[in-house]
Design a protein around this motif. Sequence first.
Motif, PDB file in Angstrom:
ATOM      1  N   ALA A   3       0.825  -1.213   0.000  1.00 23.67           N
ATOM      2  CA  ALA A   3       0.000   0.000   0.000  1.00 23.67           C
ATOM      3  C   ALA A   3       0.857   1.261   0.000  1.00 23.67           C
ATOM      4  O   ALA A   3       0.521   2.251  -0.660  1.00 23.67           O
ATOM      5  CB  ALA A   3      -0.930  -0.004   1.209  1.00 23.67           C
ATOM      6  N   GLY A   4       1.962   1.229   0.735  1.00 21.13           N
ATOM      7  CA  GLY A   4       2.859   2.376   0.765  1.00 21.13           C
ATOM      8  C   GLY A   4       3.415   2.690  -0.610  1.00 21.13           C
ATOM      9  O   GLY A   4       3.507   3.862  -1.010  1.00 21.13           O
ATOM     10  N   GLN A   5       3.761   1.658  -1.360  1.00 19.61           N
ATOM     11  CA  GLN A   5       4.289   1.867  -2.707  1.00 19.61           C
ATOM     12  C   GLN A   5       3.195   2.312  -3.676  1.00 19.61           C
ATOM     13  O   GLN A   5       3.458   3.046  -4.629  1.00 19.61           O
ATOM     14  CB  GLN A   5       4.974   0.584  -3.183  1.00 19.61           C
ATOM     15  CG  GLN A   5       6.262   0.329  -2.391  1.00 19.61           C
ATOM     16  CD  GLN A   5       6.904  -1.012  -2.702  1.00 19.61           C
ATOM     17  OE1 GLN A   5       7.499  -1.196  -3.760  1.00 19.61           O
ATOM     18  NE2 GLN A   5       6.781  -1.951  -1.768  1.00 19.61           N
ATOM     19  N   MET A   6       1.964   1.878  -3.416  1.00 16.51           N
ATOM     20  CA  MET A   6       0.843   2.398  -4.203  1.00 16.51           C
ATOM     21  C   MET A   6       0.700   3.904  -3.995  1.00 16.51           C
ATOM     22  O   MET A   6       0.481   4.659  -4.944  1.00 16.51           O
ATOM     23  CB  MET A   6      -0.460   1.706  -3.787  1.00 16.51           C
ATOM     24  CG  MET A   6      -0.653   0.310  -4.308  1.00 16.51           C
ATOM     25  SD  MET A   6      -2.207  -0.419  -3.690  1.00 16.51           S
ATOM     26  CE  MET A   6      -3.420   0.713  -4.374  1.00 16.51           C
ATOM     27  N   LEU A   7       0.819   4.335  -2.743  1.00 14.20           N
ATOM     28  CA  LEU A   7       0.676   5.757  -2.431  1.00 14.20           C
ATOM     29  C   LEU A   7       1.720   6.598  -3.143  1.00 14.20           C
ATOM     30  O   LEU A   7       1.461   7.747  -3.524  1.00 14.20           O
ATOM     31  CB  LEU A   7       0.784   5.973  -0.913  1.00 14.20           C
ATOM     32  CG  LEU A   7      -0.450   5.626  -0.085  1.00 14.20           C
ATOM     33  CD1 LEU A   7      -0.137   5.701   1.406  1.00 14.20           C
ATOM     34  CD2 LEU A   7      -1.598   6.577  -0.417  1.00 14.20           C
TER      35      LEU A   7
ATOM     36  N   ASN B  29      -7.870   5.282  -6.122  1.00 13.46           N
ATOM     37  CA  ASN B  29      -6.939   4.241  -5.687  1.00 13.46           C
ATOM     38  C   ASN B  29      -5.984   4.749  -4.608  1.00 13.46           C
ATOM     39  O   ASN B  29      -5.489   3.961  -3.793  1.00 13.46           O
ATOM     40  CB  ASN B  29      -6.144   3.716  -6.874  1.00 13.46           C
ATOM     41  CG  ASN B  29      -6.969   2.789  -7.751  1.00 13.46           C
ATOM     42  OD1 ASN B  29      -8.105   2.439  -7.412  1.00 13.46           O
ATOM     43  ND2 ASN B  29      -6.412   2.397  -8.883  1.00 13.46           N
ATOM     44  N   ILE B  30      -5.713   6.042  -4.615  1.00 11.06           N
ATOM     45  CA  ILE B  30      -4.852   6.610  -3.577  1.00 11.06           C
ATOM     46  C   ILE B  30      -5.544   6.519  -2.219  1.00 11.06           C
ATOM     47  O   ILE B  30      -4.927   6.182  -1.203  1.00 11.06           O
ATOM     48  CB  ILE B  30      -4.507   8.084  -3.900  1.00 11.06           C
ATOM     49  CG1 ILE B  30      -3.800   8.184  -5.264  1.00 11.06           C
ATOM     50  CG2 ILE B  30      -3.641   8.678  -2.795  1.00 11.06           C
ATOM     51  CD1 ILE B  30      -2.507   7.414  -5.344  1.00 11.06           C
TER      52      ILE B  30
ATOM     53  N   ALA C   4      -4.475   4.314   1.089  1.00 14.53           N
ATOM     54  CA  ALA C   4      -4.376   4.854   2.439  1.00 14.53           C
ATOM     55  C   ALA C   4      -5.176   4.003   3.426  1.00 14.53           C
ATOM     56  O   ALA C   4      -4.719   3.726   4.550  1.00 14.53           O
ATOM     57  CB  ALA C   4      -4.878   6.296   2.464  1.00 14.53           C
ATOM     58  N   ALA C   5      -6.362   3.569   3.007  1.00 12.79           N
ATOM     59  CA  ALA C   5      -7.179   2.715   3.867  1.00 12.79           C
ATOM     60  C   ALA C   5      -6.488   1.374   4.111  1.00 12.79           C
ATOM     61  O   ALA C   5      -6.508   0.840   5.232  1.00 12.79           O
ATOM     62  CB  ALA C   5      -8.553   2.496   3.239  1.00 12.79           C
TER      63      ALA C   5
END
Length: 202
Positions: free
Chosen positions: A78-82, A137-138, A142-143
């Motif tokens: 998730a961190g890399q998605m952000l 998606n951001i 975060a969720a």
Amino acid sequence: MANRGKDQPPKTIGELLDRFGEAAEKGDEVSLDDLMDAIGRRSFGPLILMAGIVMSAPGISDIPSVGTITGLFVGLVAGQMLFGRDRFWLPGWLLQRKVSSKTIRKVAESKWTRRPAKFIDKLVTRRLEAFAGGKANIVVAAACLILALAGPLTEFVPLSGIGVGAALVAFGISLVARDGLMTLVGFGLTAVTLTIALVALT
């Protein structure tokens, strides 16, 4: 099978479970790296979906350290998605973490995962796209990061892992299928699960 997973990520929960089963047939133990080969390494949605299935499978999230390790995995993804990465990185020691093939087969074949998977796969479609894809998606990432932080808490609050897992499954589906309704379901499950966990800990 590995090449198929890399080139074509699973489109449904049922297909992802099939790939779990295929990975479990290759030896007595299955590493996270093996599962990555099975489902692919280029799309974030199947990774979140995979983590959600593991957490929500009855009896799996209660295994010591599963909540913590899954939380770490989701947090890294998730961190890399952000940060907008199109491919993700995981440390080697985490990729080499192994679980028995019997446990993976249990997740892949159990009626408690197969029946809900079949039901959900029939419902999923592309809709409410304002809540799926792009900037949405951001918010989903975060969720997922918040759920990742709650991962270790699931080891102290009975059944909370199933709630975290269900929310991750919803978010994973929203990412894979661009289903905005599943995004909203994920937010609802996140709020309910975290509220119950906090009440239980106070």
